[in-house]
Design an enzyme around this catalytic site. Structure first.
Site: not given
Ligand code: PGA
Length: 255
Positions: A12-14, A98, A100, A170, A176, A215, A236-237
């Site tokens: 997930n590049w966001k 998600h 966010e 999640e 994050g 994470s 994500g990251g």
């Molecule tokens: P993260 O994000 O791996 O940076 O914790 C995961 C996500 O939001 O899907």
């Protein structure tokens, strides 16, 4: 991980990567994952990268997903993108709900209850995100939250199509933050989600892929992905770097 379910590793590049940066990334990624059989790979990219990434990934092991969509096929919804628009670009799926989007943009379970079937109707594979906040976990409310989200968000999906939805558990406190859930916490919550789905359809629960997200890094991926109910990861990251995403993909148990 059950042998019946092919693991899915989704990045997930966001809101990261312009089209030029995305192109550079995928050219670095594809040779690193070309020989990985037995695992499904997806990149969930910004809308503006979709067309270029679909073209670049064609014929490879990587599928391209969007990160959101509107439930209606068209209409007066300025700034929104519909499922048929994504499907026409040959996008394979879409992340829905998600945390966010839920926390920063007011995405509601009611909206998700319409989005999940709309994605399926357009031929897109949804990844539905669920999970509790730190306060909810501390208050012992994790199961109540998951029951609520799974119940509402999948209510309008027919039992026969439930297994086409991937759920990503999640925990919001792990996103994050570098604070990954323990294997016990991940397994327990994901087994609980599977039991909720089994309450509607045992067959769907056996086939549905349930991912862990929060994470995930190359260093912790093997342990998480080996858990019996964990069928992959939403990353994500660590997905922003081709080498670390490829390392996570390689950590997925394959039959
Ligand atoms: P993260 O994000 O791996 O940076 O914790 C995961 C996500 O939001 O899907």
């Amino acid at each position: 991980m059950s042998a019946a379910r092919v693991p899915l590793i989704a990045g997930n590049w966001k809101m990261h990567k312009t089209e030029a940066q995305a192109e550079e990334h995928i050219q670095a990624l594809l040779p690193r994952v070309s020989s990985l059989a037995g695992v499904d790979l997806a990149l969930c990219v910004p809308f503006t990268d979709l067309r270029a990434m679909v073209d670049s990934a064609r014929g490879s092991r990587v599928e391209i997903y969007a990160q959101n969509m509107h439930a209606e096929p068209e209409g007066a919804f300025t700034g929104e993108i519909s499922a048929p628009m994504l499907a026409e670009l040959d996008v394979a799926g879409v992340v829905l709900g998600h945390s966010e989007r839920r926390e920063l943009f007011g995405e509601s379970d009611r909206a998700l209850a319409a989005k999940v079937p709309a994605a399926l109707a357009a031929g897109l594979a949804p990844i539905l995100c669920v999970g509790e906040t730190e306060a909810e976990r501390e208050a012992g409310d994790t199961e109540r939250k998951l029951r609520h989200q799974i119940g509402e968000d999948l209510a309008a999906v027919a039992d026969e199509r439930l297994a086409e939805v991937a759920v990503a558990y999640e925990p919001i406190w792990a996103i994050g933050t570098g604070q990954v859930a323990t294997p016990e916490q991940a397994q327990e919550a994901i087994a609980f989600v599977r039991a909720l789905v089994a309450g509607r359809s045992e067959a769907a629960a056996g086939r549905m892929r349930i991912l862990y997200g929060g994470s995930v890094k190359p260093e912790n991926a093997s342990e998480l992905l080996a858990l019996p109910d964990v069928d992959g990861a939403l990353v994500g990251g660590a997905s922003l770097d081709a080498e670390s995403f490829a390392a996570i993909a390689a950590a997925a148990p394959r039959s």
